[in-house]
Design a protein around this motif. Structure first.
Motif, mmCIF file in Angstrom:
data_model
loop_
_atom_site.group_PDB
_atom_site.id
_atom_site.type_symbol
_atom_site.label_atom_id
_atom_site.label_comp_id
_atom_site.label_asym_id
_atom_site.label_seq_id
_atom_site.Cartn_x
_atom_site.Cartn_y
_atom_site.Cartn_z
ATOM 1 N N LYS A 134 -12.672 0.448 -16.619
ATOM 2 C CA LYS A 134 -12.742 -0.887 -16.020
ATOM 3 C C LYS A 134 -11.476 -1.703 -16.253
ATOM 4 O O LYS A 134 -10.886 -2.235 -15.307
ATOM 5 N N THR B 52 -7.119 -10.356 -8.912
ATOM 6 C CA THR B 52 -8.268 -9.887 -9.682
ATOM 7 C C THR B 52 -9.551 -10.297 -8.957
ATOM 8 O O THR B 52 -9.640 -11.408 -8.464
ATOM 9 N N PRO B 53 -10.530 -9.410 -8.856
ATOM 10 C CA PRO B 53 -11.790 -9.784 -8.216
ATOM 11 C C PRO B 53 -12.400 -11.021 -8.884
ATOM 12 O O PRO B 53 -12.271 -11.198 -10.096
ATOM 13 N N PHE C 192 -8.439 -0.353 -14.281
ATOM 14 C CA PHE C 192 -8.550 -0.615 -12.844
ATOM 15 C C PHE C 192 -8.313 -2.086 -12.530
ATOM 16 O O PHE C 192 -7.670 -2.419 -11.544
ATOM 17 N N LEU C 193 -8.829 -2.973 -13.368
ATOM 18 C CA LEU C 193 -8.633 -4.399 -13.122
ATOM 19 C C LEU C 193 -7.166 -4.788 -13.186
ATOM 20 O O LEU C 193 -6.712 -5.660 -12.445
ATOM 21 N N ARG C 194 -6.394 -4.147 -14.058
ATOM 22 C CA ARG C 194 -4.955 -4.434 -14.138
ATOM 23 C C ARG C 194 -4.244 -4.016 -12.860
ATOM 24 O O ARG C 194 -3.198 -4.559 -12.517
ATOM 25 N N TRP C 195 -4.799 -3.043 -12.141
ATOM 26 C CA TRP C 195 -4.170 -2.550 -10.912
ATOM 27 C C TRP C 195 -4.478 -3.433 -9.709
ATOM 28 O O TRP C 195 -3.818 -3.322 -8.682
ATOM 29 N N LEU C 196 -5.496 -4.281 -9.804
ATOM 30 C CA LEU C 196 -5.927 -5.071 -8.652
ATOM 31 C C LEU C 196 -5.260 -6.434 -8.635
ATOM 32 O O LEU C 196 -5.244 -7.145 -9.629
ATOM 33 N N GLU C 197 -4.719 -6.796 -7.502
ATOM 34 C CA GLU C 197 -4.098 -8.099 -7.325
ATOM 35 C C GLU C 197 -4.505 -8.616 -5.964
ATOM 36 O O GLU C 197 -4.190 -7.992 -4.959
#
Length: 99
Positions: free
Chosen positions: A70, A80-81, A73-78
């Motif tokens: 988790k 952040t959800p 994966f969150l570090r990869w999302l821009e």
């Protein structure tokens, strides 16, 4: 492979992982995460493996793996959800988002 890693054996994919690091390719290292999780138990590596695998991940193994990956994966999302945005983020939902 998890049992061997928990027993302190060298990883068979060491060269591959080193190559990913050298190339700067992001990845999730679940084997390292399993080693860290195993340290919290007083069981044999084989007992640890059986706790999470029966030829593939068990429901407990799926749960553990989801939490292992988790943060990466969150570090990869821009961006952040919203459910994971900082409370001060304009994406935060009613200030209830997790930091």
């Amino acid at each position: 492979m998890v049992s061997d890693a928990c027993a302190g054996e060298p990883r068979p994919d060491e060269e591959f992982v080193r190559g990913l690091d050298d190339l700067g390719i992001p990845y999730v290292d679940s084997l390292s995460a399993h080693r860290g999780d195993y340290a919290a138990f007083s069981i044999t590596p084989e007992e640890y493996r059986r706790r999470y695998y029966n030829g593939h991940y068990t429901p407990s193994g799926n749960h553990l793996f989801a939490f292992m990956v988790k943060s990466t994966f969150l570090r990869w999302l821009e961006p952040t959800p919203p459910a994971y945005a900082a409370k001060s983020s304009p994406l935060a939902v009613r200030g209830e988002a997790l930091a």
